[in-house]
Design a protein around this motif. Structure first.
Motif, PDB file in Angstrom:
ATOM      1  N   SER A 306      46.103  60.337  73.444  1.00 61.54           N
ATOM      2  CA  SER A 306      45.839  59.502  74.943  1.00 61.54           C
ATOM      3  C   SER A 306      46.259  58.030  74.486  1.00 61.54           C
ATOM      4  O   SER A 306      46.709  57.262  75.257  1.00 61.54           O
ATOM      5  N   MET A 307      46.173  57.748  73.022  1.00 62.33           N
ATOM      6  CA  MET A 307      46.560  56.336  72.616  1.00 62.33           C
ATOM      7  C   MET A 307      47.993  56.533  72.801  1.00 62.33           C
ATOM      8  O   MET A 307      48.705  55.447  73.225  1.00 62.33           O
ATOM      9  N   GLU A 308      48.739  57.647  72.219  1.00 62.81           N
ATOM     10  CA  GLU A 308      50.422  57.344  72.605  1.00 62.81           C
ATOM     11  C   GLU A 308      50.653  57.510  73.793  1.00 62.81           C
ATOM     12  O   GLU A 308      51.714  57.239  74.143  1.00 62.81           O
TER      13      GLU A 308
ATOM     14  N   GLY B  93      41.229  47.111  75.513  1.00 63.27           N
ATOM     15  CA  GLY B  93      41.827  46.640  74.216  1.00 63.27           C
ATOM     16  C   GLY B  93      43.352  47.294  74.169  1.00 63.27           C
ATOM     17  O   GLY B  93      44.378  46.523  73.852  1.00 63.27           O
ATOM     18  N   ILE B  94      43.491  48.535  74.497  1.00 62.13           N
ATOM     19  CA  ILE B  94      44.780  49.153  74.169  1.00 62.13           C
ATOM     20  C   ILE B  94      45.765  48.694  75.475  1.00 62.13           C
ATOM     21  O   ILE B  94      46.974  48.552  75.133  1.00 62.13           O
ATOM     22  N   GLU B  95      45.351  48.348  76.649  1.00 62.50           N
ATOM     23  CA  GLU B  95      46.037  47.730  77.695  1.00 62.50           C
ATOM     24  C   GLU B  95      46.592  46.251  77.151  1.00 62.50           C
ATOM     25  O   GLU B  95      47.825  45.975  77.438  1.00 62.50           O
ATOM     26  N   GLU B 110      57.639  51.802  66.853  1.00 57.84           N
ATOM     27  CA  GLU B 110      57.115  50.828  66.049  1.00 57.84           C
ATOM     28  C   GLU B 110      55.515  50.232  66.324  1.00 57.84           C
ATOM     29  O   GLU B 110      54.718  50.243  65.632  1.00 57.84           O
ATOM     30  N   ARG B 111      55.808  50.411  67.642  1.00 58.36           N
ATOM     31  CA  ARG B 111      54.361  49.767  68.404  1.00 58.36           C
ATOM     32  C   ARG B 111      53.365  50.860  67.807  1.00 58.36           C
ATOM     33  O   ARG B 111      52.193  50.592  67.737  1.00 58.36           O
ATOM     34  N   CYS B 112      53.440  51.998  68.343  1.00 59.76           N
ATOM     35  CA  CYS B 112      52.630  53.150  67.921  1.00 59.76           C
ATOM     36  C   CYS B 112      52.223  53.080  66.424  1.00 59.76           C
ATOM     37  O   CYS B 112      50.867  53.052  66.212  1.00 59.76           O
ATOM     38  N   SER B 116      48.290  51.528  65.407  1.00 60.57           N
ATOM     39  CA  SER B 116      47.277  52.491  64.786  1.00 60.57           C
ATOM     40  C   SER B 116      47.048  51.905  63.161  1.00 60.57           C
ATOM     41  O   SER B 116      45.850  51.636  63.152  1.00 60.57           O
ATOM     42  N   GLN B 117      47.881  51.197  62.861  1.00 61.74           N
ATOM     43  CA  GLN B 117      47.422  50.675  61.359  1.00 61.74           C
ATOM     44  C   GLN B 117      46.669  49.246  61.461  1.00 61.74           C
ATOM     45  O   GLN B 117      45.445  49.300  60.792  1.00 61.74           O
ATOM     46  N   LEU B 118      46.895  48.391  62.533  1.00 58.42           N
ATOM     47  CA  LEU B 118      46.203  47.365  62.717  1.00 58.42           C
ATOM     48  C   LEU B 118      44.744  47.761  63.125  1.00 58.42           C
ATOM     49  O   LEU B 118      43.578  46.912  62.926  1.00 58.42           O
TER      50      LEU B 118
END
Lengths: 559, 239
Positions: A306-308, B93-95, B110-112, B116-118
């Protein structure tokens, strides 16, 4: 205790009305002095014209009331209007000032009784109601006082009654809100509370509209008398539910002891209500406020998929800004409610006289459906729809609504032109949705042909774009970026009034052009085309001006 | 990487000089600490660097781009975290992160990876689906940090970035700052925590009443007196 209360009241009013900040701004930055002067001039013109119309209505009622030997009706009408409007609009302010202003976090830990804090907040709301109170009461009060042969006591009692006039409705609204928040655990959902407040306001507004629409027919003299008679009936029917306005009227108009009796009854009633609010405030105000303090959070991790899905597509900056505008708009119910209210109320308000008069609706429909008048019916429908969309405050508050998050707009690597373009797109899509949602039922009801419907939708969209450009220009010139609660961004924003006045001018321009074209005998299709071209001709320099202004203002508005 | 020349800003028709003829240069690979008492002009300087305030005079170049002549390119090279961030609390947060990624035109792959990393680093993965208005102060600070760094800007400009962060996040951020600079980039940050500045910064600038009163490495500021702490130097200079 009194000293503490007065000190709190002074500080609170200073913050709420921005007195120190205004003083600072206009004594230290004298270059900006034109702003309040211009704003004041705009307010005088805008509100002045509304007050002028109101004065005409009041003097009409007064003449009619004199004719039937009851001139004091004019006082009751004014008191009634003042109290009903205070009740309707007061609810919003009360909810916002009592529970959702950011100062509660600072006030609760102070060694003050909840009743004192509530009292200060109540007085602030009361003070902000006075401009409306004075505008409504003074014309009737002066008219009656100068013509009905009253003495010095009339004027002295009148001042006390005018000061106390908004107290009963505001206390009743406050008690309702304080109890609602305390016993229905709604504080946690601020948005729900705002929706309830808005709906209550809408229904009260519609209800009053329905009751007051019994407009009599006939010649002017007859009209005045009927108006007064119907007002008497109306005053009696509503007055029996809001007896305070009758007490105020009798307190002012009756001579001798009975006049003093009603006067004291009104004063006593207001004081008892205030004491009741104080008592309830001490018991329930903080409990209600604190019951909904904990934040709601699901705290559930988003799955990788869902994140992707959420971040898996890339859009252009304008499209990202456009989506941000929509999300923030739709998730703030006060914005949605306010942009819908005008559009919902307007058709009802326009239909109300017909609905309340037998045969009236049928007759109007008959005219509109007659093929001879089809074109005129289409143009009038368009005018009504544009009037409704002119009342939506989306474009003229789109910079103001950013509030303290405006720093993003200055920081992100997107040109000001693209940023306002996203806002223009959002407001224009919204006005187009309104346009279509209202035009289709109207077309069905009035038997407007599909061709005409298409023409008015296209023409309406163009005029809407023009009105939105003007709204954005107004907001760019003087945005209200300092606010604590979203409702302040739209309800206490003068840009809404300026934009509404400007949209009426635009509608008037198109109406006059349409009438002129019809009188010159230009064929219908050409009229649509010429009006469309006129809109485009105005949109082009409007857009150019908007972009130029955006470049300048996004730089000038320091965050 | 950061070049500031003759930068000035005053308020109240010039009666209060918030920043007075400031000159400084931060090189690639450097962590630069910007210190000063309250009201010395730190936040005003930072706000002018990121385009939130207009300088009265002077120039600012970030990663080679003049902020007045080429503001959009300068902004693309910069990641900024304000001292007290007001964010869109009605976005999740994700939006919010996706919005910034679009605005900074970060490619999808790159954004994915970076998001995820941050999020992992700041322990925000569990909260990122919730509305920002439900976040605590520290979480808001972390989501703003994540948003500011996700386009991998060459220049980080952080106004008191440690305030509100828990010790673990603060520690990770400091490591991340070091790593970023080791890759040839630059971090410019203001702080009141002198121990952090002493340990972390390659060079330090001290501002007082709008003027830069000292600048250099710890050794240069000590003038050879190894026993002197940054706290003593700071107190001595700003009294």
């Amino acid at each position: 205790m009194m000293k503490k209360f007065l000190s709190l009241l002074k500080t609170y009013c200073n913050i709420y009305f921005g007195i120190s900040s205004m003083k600072y701004q206009y004594t230290r930055e004298k270059k900006s002095l034109w702003k309040p002067v211009l704003t004041l001039a705009g307010v005088v013109v805008g509100i002045g014209s509304i007050i002028y119309l109101y004065c005409l209505m009041i003097s009409g009622i007064f003449r009619g009331a004199q004719a039937i030997g009851h001139p004091e009706i004019v006082l009751t009408v004014a008191f009634l209007l003042c109290q009903l409007l205070s009740l309707i609009f007061g609810i919003f302010y009360i909810i916002s000032v009592f529970y959702f202003s950011n100062d509660m976090g600072m006030l609760v830990p102070l060694p003050l009784r909840p009743g004192e804090v509530l009292g200060v907040k109540f007085i602030t709301v009361l003070l902000s109601e006075y401009p409306v109170t004075l505008s409504l009461l003074l014309p009737a009060f002066i008219l009656y006082g100068t013509t009905a042969g009253t003495g010095i006591w009339y004027w002295l009692k009148g001042i006390v009654l005018i000061v106390l006039a908004p107290v009963p409705p505001l206390v009743i609204a406050s008690i309702f809100v304080v109890l609602l928040v305390r016993f229905v655990n709604i504080r946690r959902n601020k948005d729900m509370l705002m929706i309830i407040g808005s709906l209550l306001g809408v229904f009260l507004g519609l209800g009053i509209n329905f009751v007051t629409q019994n407009i009599p027919e006939g010649n002017e003299a007859e009209y005045m008398e009927k108006l007064a008679r119907s007002s008497t009936a109306l005053v009696k029917s509503i007055g029996s539910r809001f007896p305070a306005s009758i007490w105020a009227t009798l307190g002012l108009s009756l001579p001798g002891l009975s006049g003093w009796g009603y006067f004291l009854l009104f004063v006593g009633f207001s004081l008892v209500l205030l004491a009741a609010l104080w008592w309830l405030g001490d018991r329930f105000f903080y409990k209600g406020y604190l019951s909904g303090q904990e934040a709601k959070r699901k705290g559930k991790a988003l799955s990788r998929q869902s994140m992707e899905k959420s971040i898996g597509t890339m859009s252009s900056p304008v499209s990202a800004l456009f989506r941000r505008e929509w999300k923030l708009f739709l998730r703030t119910p006060i914005y949605v409610m306010n942009s819908l209210v005008g559009v919902i109320i307007l058709p009802f308000a326009l239909l109300m006289p017909y609905l309340t008069q037998q045969g009236g609706l049928k007759q109007a429909m008959g005219y509109a459906r007659n093929s001879q008048y089809g074109f005129i019916a289409a143009l009038i429908s368009l005018g009504i729809i544009l009037f409704g969309s002119g009342m939506n405050m989306i474009s003229c508050t789109s910079i103001s609504r950013e509030g303290r998050t405006f720093w993003f707009s200055r920081m992100i690597p997107v040109s000001p032109e693209n940023q306002v373009l996203a806002k223009l797109l959002q407001s224009s899509v919204l006005s187009s949705v309104y346009l279509i949602v209202i035009a289709i039922p109207l077309a069905v009801l009035l038997h407007i042909s599909p061709g005409r419907l298409l023409a008015i939708v296209i023409l309406g969209t163009l005029v809407n774009i023009l009105m939105n450009i003007l709204g954005l220009i107004i907001d760019l010139l003087h945005p209200k970026l300092e606010w604590n609660d979203p409702q302040e961004a739209i309800k206490q924003n003068l840009n809404v009034m300026f934009s509404m006045l400007l949209s009426w001018l635009v509608i008037a321009l198109f109406a006059v052009s349409a009438i002129a074209l019809i009188q010159y005998g230009i064929p219908e299709a050409w009229i649509y085309l010429i009006l469309g071209l006129l809109a485009l001709l105005l949109i082009a320099p409007g857009l150019y001006g908007l972009f130029a202004l955006a470049r300048h203002r996004y730089r000038a508005l320091e965050a | 990487m950061i070049e500031i020349k003759h930068l000035s800003k005053s308020y109240n028709k010039g009666s209060v000089k918030a920043v007075d003829d400031l000159n400084l240069n931060v090189r690639p690979g450097e962590i630069f600490g910007f210190l000063g008492p309250n009201g010395a002009g730190k936040t005003t300087t930072i706000k002018m660097m990121v385009g939130l305030l207009n300088p009265d005079s002077g120039t600012i170049r970030l990663a080679g781009f003049d902020t007045a002549e080429n503001p959009l390119e300068a902004k693309r090279q910069t990641g900024y975290v304000p001292d007290n961030p007001d964010v869109y609390d009605r976005l999740t947060g994700i939006e919010y992160l996706n919005f910034l990624a679009d605005v900074y035109e970060v490619p999808v792959k790159e954004r994915c990876e970076r998001i995820s990393q941050l999020l992992d680093m700041f322990d925000l993965t569990d909260a990122v689906g919730d509305l920002i208005k439900s976040y605590s102060h520290g979480m808001k600070q972390k989501i703003v940090l994540t948003g500011a760094l996700l386009h991998n800007p060459a220049v980080w400009i952080l106004d008191e970035p440690m305030v509100g962060l828990d010790p673990k996040s603060s520690h990770l951020l400091k490591e991340y700052m070091r790593k970023h600079c080791d890759e040839g980039n630059t971090v410019f940050f203001s702080t009141h925590v002198l121990e952090v500045a002493e340990k972390l910064c390659d060079r330090i600038g001290i501002i007082k009443k709008g003027k830069l009163i000292a600048m250099g490495t710890m050794e240069e500021l000590r003038h050879g007196d190894q026993a002197d702490s940054l706290e003593n130097i700071f107190l001595e200079l700003t009294e």
